[in-house]
Design an enzyme around this catalytic site. Sequence first.
Site, PDB file in Angstrom:
ATOM      1  N   GLY A  14      71.231  98.341 -18.839  1.00 41.07           N
ATOM      2  CA  GLY A  14      72.038  99.540 -18.992  1.00 41.07           C
ATOM      3  C   GLY A  14      72.121 100.705 -18.094  1.00 41.07           C
ATOM      4  N   THR A  89      66.748  91.376 -25.728  1.00 43.60           N
ATOM      5  CA  THR A  89      66.750  90.432 -26.551  1.00 43.60           C
ATOM      6  C   THR A  89      65.801  89.389 -26.242  1.00 43.60           C
ATOM      7  OG1 THR A  89      68.485  89.542 -25.000  1.00 43.60           O
ATOM      8  CG2 THR A  89      69.190  90.860 -26.947  1.00 43.60           C
ATOM      9  N   LEU A 226      70.739  78.055 -12.641  1.00 40.73           N
ATOM     10  CA  LEU A 226      70.074  78.661 -11.675  1.00 40.73           C
ATOM     11  C   LEU A 226      68.527  78.241 -11.602  1.00 40.73           C
ATOM     12  CD1 LEU A 226      71.703  82.224 -11.565  1.00 40.73           C
ATOM     13  CD2 LEU A 226      71.818  80.657  -9.738  1.00 40.73           C
ATOM     14  N   CYS A 275      64.344  86.877 -17.680  1.00 36.01           N
ATOM     15  CA  CYS A 275      65.545  86.173 -18.393  1.00 36.01           C
ATOM     16  C   CYS A 275      65.595  84.498 -18.302  1.00 36.01           C
ATOM     17  CB  CYS A 275      66.676  86.622 -17.810  1.00 36.01           C
ATOM     18  SG  CYS A 275      66.886  88.363 -18.455  1.00 36.01           S
ATOM     19  N   PHE A 337      57.732  89.612  -9.899  1.00 43.16           N
ATOM     20  CA  PHE A 337      58.238  88.397 -10.032  1.00 43.16           C
ATOM     21  C   PHE A 337      59.045  87.907  -8.783  1.00 43.16           C
ATOM     22  CE2 PHE A 337      62.705  88.234 -11.300  1.00 43.16           C
ATOM     23  CZ  PHE A 337      62.975  89.737 -11.635  1.00 43.16           C
TER      24      PHE A 337
END
Length: 471
Positions: A14, A89, A226, A275, A337
């Site tokens: 966002g 999410t 990916l 993700c 990460f």
Amino acid sequence: MTLKIACIGAGYVGGPTMAMIAHKCKDIEVTVLDINEERIAAWNSDRLPIYEPGLEEVVFACRGKTLFFSTECEKKVAEADVVFISVNTPTKTRGVGAGYAADMTYWEGAARMIAKVSHSPKIIVEKSTVPVKTAQAVERVLSNNVLNDGARFDILSNPEFLAEGTAIKDLENPDRVIIGGRQTPSGLKAIQTLKDVYAQWVPEEQILTSNLWSSELAKLAANAFLAQRISSINSISALCEKTGADVSEIAKCIGADSRIGPKFLNASVGFGGSCFQKDILNMVYICRGLGLQEIARYWESVVTINNLQKRRFVDIVISSLFNTVRGKKIAILGFAFKKDTGDTRETPAIDVCNGLLDEGANLAVYDPQVTEERMKTDLSLDKFEWDHPYTQRKAKEVDDHIECCDSVYKACEGAHAVCILTEWDEFKTLDLKKIYDSMVKPAFIFDGRNVVDGKHAKEVGFVFYGLGKPL
Ligand code: NAD
Ligand code: UGA
């Protein structure tokens, strides 16, 4: 009339995406909203809540002019023409679908709030990564809860493809923008409105439009492809170690095939980030629900290989250190990460550190962007692992066995081994001789990112392990 955009969720997506829209479109007023007051206060301060190269310049240039950050969610949504939903999410940790399905609680909460406060037509844009068919659920929540006659909604899917660490570059120059919508006159008009926003800086041929479901699924599929590439090269790294082949040479050889291409072929200690795993497991869950068991198993294996890679690394460290790390100091270089971010969500460093702590090691961790508090919280939490539960680690145990250092050299002093877990640029130019001289002998380097020159490390005296490299 100025187009008013509100975005619910001021996180990694966002914040930067809305900042870029405000930066590029002087005729649009953008307000980024969050229920987290601390996060909004940080967005309004000199120290932004996330680290991203180039972000400060963009935010500072338009904040207070076309870009605003606020906690007044209901008011700003009520005033907006276009509302982006960019809430988290995450994977569900309890109940039906736990460990696989996306937790849509935040998402539904945002949709219900929009329905409650709206009194004018709005375009609702799915920016978060969501299960395919979410737009249908949103349409139902909105149409069944709307309180005012003037409210009417068009739902669009506009998934985000930015990668952390390169967010500003990716947003300024995206490979493509995808906008999915209903193929009705009103849906097509909504698509055009959003297309006009992006067209202010993205070449039109790179703005792809589609139906809603293609757009939603394209995002899950892109992340799955990916991640699959990384698991593929990581599986080859294991094969290399057994055969004397070198994974970097293999990556170069296969990447030279223009059908494969050279990018995203770096073998690593495992992919992390908020993700890849989440989105693959969500796709696995969707496949299972649709009776596509074999397809589900195919994609799940990408995550299986990733977990194996992390475990393989831990096992190599332990077996090399004469099958015991109990009481030994091990330097951990890098906790984020990936480089150029302070984000630690799903970082492979958590699993590797947990694996070594389970064996009684003492860890000295250095990362240029991750705070001590963040590292300790990550390692204290009972991490939800879908197929490999670690024992609960108490904060006290972490305090006793983790030392957070402010330099590489401090972390390595007196250590038996160095594990490189993030590919920070500064690790490419380490003074290996200085590090070697300060360590217990034999001194080991386990390079989980292939950033160190192994030949030079061996010349200095190290026992050197490079992922997928001849031993
Ligand atoms: P994040 O956790 O950083 O940010 C989400 C924000 O939403 C939080 O600050 C939270 O407080 C806020 N929020 C939750 N419910 C709210 C509500 N009802 N009202 C107002 N604010 C609310 O998450 P993120 O990394 O920005 O990811 C958001 C989405 O974008 C996810 O679906 C993710 O999969 C997707 N995505 C993330 C990335 C990435 O690089 N992080 C890239 C592409 C897509
Ligand atoms: C990834 C995708 O690249 C974005 O397009 C997508 O928008 C985003 O997920 C998302 O949906 O959240 P991100 O996770 O920020 O972006 O970072 P990546 O550069 O993709 O790296 C992910 C992980 O894979 C990192 O741990 C990285 O170190 C690892 N990786 C990457 C490798 O191990 N080898 C590689 O060759 C490339």
